[in-house]
Design an enzyme around this catalytic site. Sequence first.
Site, PDB file in Angstrom:
ATOM      1  CE  LYS A 154      -3.739  -2.424   2.114  1.00  0.00           C
ATOM      2  NZ  LYS A 154      -4.361  -2.670   3.123  1.00  0.00           N
ATOM      3  CD  GLU A 194      -5.392   5.408   4.382  1.00  0.00           C
ATOM      4  OE1 GLU A 194      -6.594   4.886   4.578  1.00  0.00           O
ATOM      5  OE2 GLU A 194      -4.835   5.071   3.385  1.00  0.00           O
ATOM      6  NE  ARG A 251      -8.374 -10.442  -6.701  1.00  0.00           N
ATOM      7  CZ  ARG A 251      -8.210  -9.735  -5.472  1.00  0.00           C
ATOM      8  NH1 ARG A 251      -7.081  -9.317  -5.353  1.00  0.00           N
ATOM      9  NH2 ARG A 251      -9.216  -9.519  -4.689  1.00  0.00           N
TER      10      ARG A 251
HETATM   11  C1  MV4 Z   1     -10.696   2.419   5.401  1.00  0.00           C
HETATM   12  C2  MV4 Z   1     -11.829   2.707   5.953  1.00  0.00           C
HETATM   13  C3  MV4 Z   1     -11.970   3.688   6.602  1.00  0.00           C
HETATM   14  N1  MV4 Z   1     -11.430   4.759   6.418  1.00  0.00           N
HETATM   15  N2  MV4 Z   1      -9.798   3.286   5.165  1.00  0.00           N
HETATM   16  C4  MV4 Z   1     -10.926  -2.335   4.898  1.00  0.00           C
HETATM   17  C5  MV4 Z   1     -10.104  -3.456   3.824  1.00  0.00           C
HETATM   18  C6  MV4 Z   1      -9.194  -2.492   3.168  1.00  0.00           C
HETATM   19  N3  MV4 Z   1      -9.232  -2.993   1.806  1.00  0.00           N
HETATM   20  C7  MV4 Z   1      -9.730  -1.346   3.321  1.00  0.00           C
HETATM   21  N4  MV4 Z   1     -10.693  -1.014   4.340  1.00  0.00           N
HETATM   22  C8  MV4 Z   1     -10.913  -0.048   4.939  1.00  0.00           C
HETATM   23  N5  MV4 Z   1     -10.146   1.214   4.932  1.00  0.00           N
HETATM   24  C9  MV4 Z   1     -10.086   4.481   5.764  1.00  0.00           C
HETATM   25  N6  MV4 Z   1      -9.302   5.385   5.798  1.00  0.00           N
HETATM   26  C10 MV4 Z   1     -12.630   1.374   5.981  1.00  0.00           C
HETATM   27  C11 MV4 Z   1     -12.240   0.406   5.665  1.00  0.00           C
HETATM   28  C12 MV4 Z   1     -13.409  -0.884   5.717  1.00  0.00           C
HETATM   29  C13 MV4 Z   1     -13.978  -1.389   4.748  1.00  0.00           C
HETATM   30  C14 MV4 Z   1     -13.702  -1.016   3.199  1.00  0.00           C
HETATM   31  C15 MV4 Z   1     -14.176  -1.670   2.285  1.00  0.00           C
HETATM   32  C16 MV4 Z   1     -15.396  -2.594   2.625  1.00  0.00           C
HETATM   33  C17 MV4 Z   1     -15.568  -2.989   3.618  1.00  0.00           C
HETATM   34  C18 MV4 Z   1     -14.905  -2.476   5.075  1.00  0.00           C
HETATM   35  C19 MV4 Z   1     -15.428  -2.870   6.038  1.00  0.00           C
HETATM   36  C20 MV4 Z   1     -14.695  -2.171   7.270  1.00  0.00           C
HETATM   37  C21 MV4 Z   1     -13.748  -1.161   7.078  1.00  0.00           C
END
Ligand code: MV4
Length: 490
Positions: A115, A199, A291
């Site tokens: 990341k 973040e 992917r």
């Molecule tokens: C976040 C977020 C809120 N704020 N980043 C979860 C997996 C990862 N790929 C990124 N994720 C998140 N990043 C910031 N700055 C909330 C999530 C997140 C989430 C994101 C996508 C789908 C489901 C989720 C469930 C919980 C938290």
Amino acid sequence: MQKILVANRGEIALRVMKTARSMGIKTVAVYSEADRTSPHVTFADEAIFLGPAPSNQSYLNGDLIIAQAKACGVDGIHPGYGFLSENAAFAEAVEAAGITFIGPRPHAISVMGSKLAAKEAVKSYDIPMVPGIDQAITDVALAKEIADQIGYPILIKASAGGGGKGMRVVENPEALASQMNRAISEATSAFGDGSVFIEKYVRSPRHIEIQVLADQHDHVLYLFERECSIQRRHQKVVEEAPSVILTPDLRKRMGQAAVDVARACQYVGAGTGEFLVDANHDFFFLEMNTRLQVEHPVTELITGLDLVEEQIRVARGEPLRMKQEDLQITGHALELRVYAEDPRNNFLPSVGKLEVYRPAQGEGIRVDDGYREGMDIPIFYDPMLAKLITYGKTREAAIQRMIEAIDDYDIEGVANTLSFGRFVCTHPAFVSGNFDTHFVKEHFTTDVLKKDNEQEAKVAALLATHLYSKKHDKLKLPQTGHSEWQQRRF
Ligand code: MV4
């Protein structure tokens, strides 16, 4: 390209081979001890046995797969998703063996696999990102300073992380030190890399991803969005395209951002930009998946493209045949992932024999699966049984089709999440389109399925009583003493 080996199993191996065959390309399957009788093996023109069921002795054994591919004269390897699909070293070794890796270059895989490296790569483009830092941090005092600048709540993330592992929300400065230390040790043990960064925490985002497609001639297209907010503990449950919250303008801006991300890493093939969209409809780039994704069928249904065919063409060096202006969204598609898990028992994995397995079928219904009736569901792999995909002119029509298809789908012998999918598709928040990534946590309890059960039990009891009394009437002998049967026979 004459012959493609699919370094995967189950539904995705089968799905890739179907397209390869339609393009006149021979297919080679690989399989483990647990998958001897799998449809992906019987479908393929050739099949190679890899070894025992555990993935590290079969589907993750890149050296063995490459050696076998060379031995049988394969000129392309498609990795599917999971397993070796985002392994830069594997992609590199495939190319070194003189075989085409059907996917991006190793460089793109490794940049987007980190990341922090991804943030670094996209820096020079004007891509909206969540406020935060782009360096690994270990010093708590420094983290406190940065968090004060960003403003609470903040989120600590692992650079090597995925699927939400190693993420920690910090609501106030007092909790920062302990959460940071936990995040670092969790990241170290899970990924062998303790790098974490900070973040701004977006509280109730929607998870929207943009499909991109790039050729080797500098053309990059976006194939619109998929709405993936309906997740349970970072496991997607229902995906759809398009998203109800994207206006044409927002779609264009997010599409352009995803194209820029692809350009930033010289992307080739099918890839996906992951974004968060907040309540103000501001969007932020999170990461790129290098992917073909599980949920790619919803994009295929709304664009009319076969993404695997495009992947293969691009890998052969062909330029993309369409321009951005040629692409449009037609209709609406939903995908339900049917997992072999028991939603009535905390989604406990359910293994066993598929005593009955009859997928739904009909107009506007697509099922991508890799099991057949009578097969055992192995414990060694991802618990996904099938993807039930529906298409309609409108979102309402696609949802209605999904509900009917769920009711038509017959699975016995293995607990599964069809009923959970029905719960989602009939929930007012989902139907209205007013939901975010917290949907499951906010709305689902096991009780809602138990109520469904009770309702079904009542209907079944009424029906049984009704049928019983009807039958009883018929069986009553005529007053004459001669039954109808006797009358007919004599
Ligand atoms: C976040 C977020 C809120 N704020 N980043 C979860 C997996 C990862 N790929 C990124 N994720 C998140 N990043 C910031 N700055 C909330 C999530 C997140 C989430 C994101 C996508 C789908 C489901 C989720 C469930 C919980 C938290």
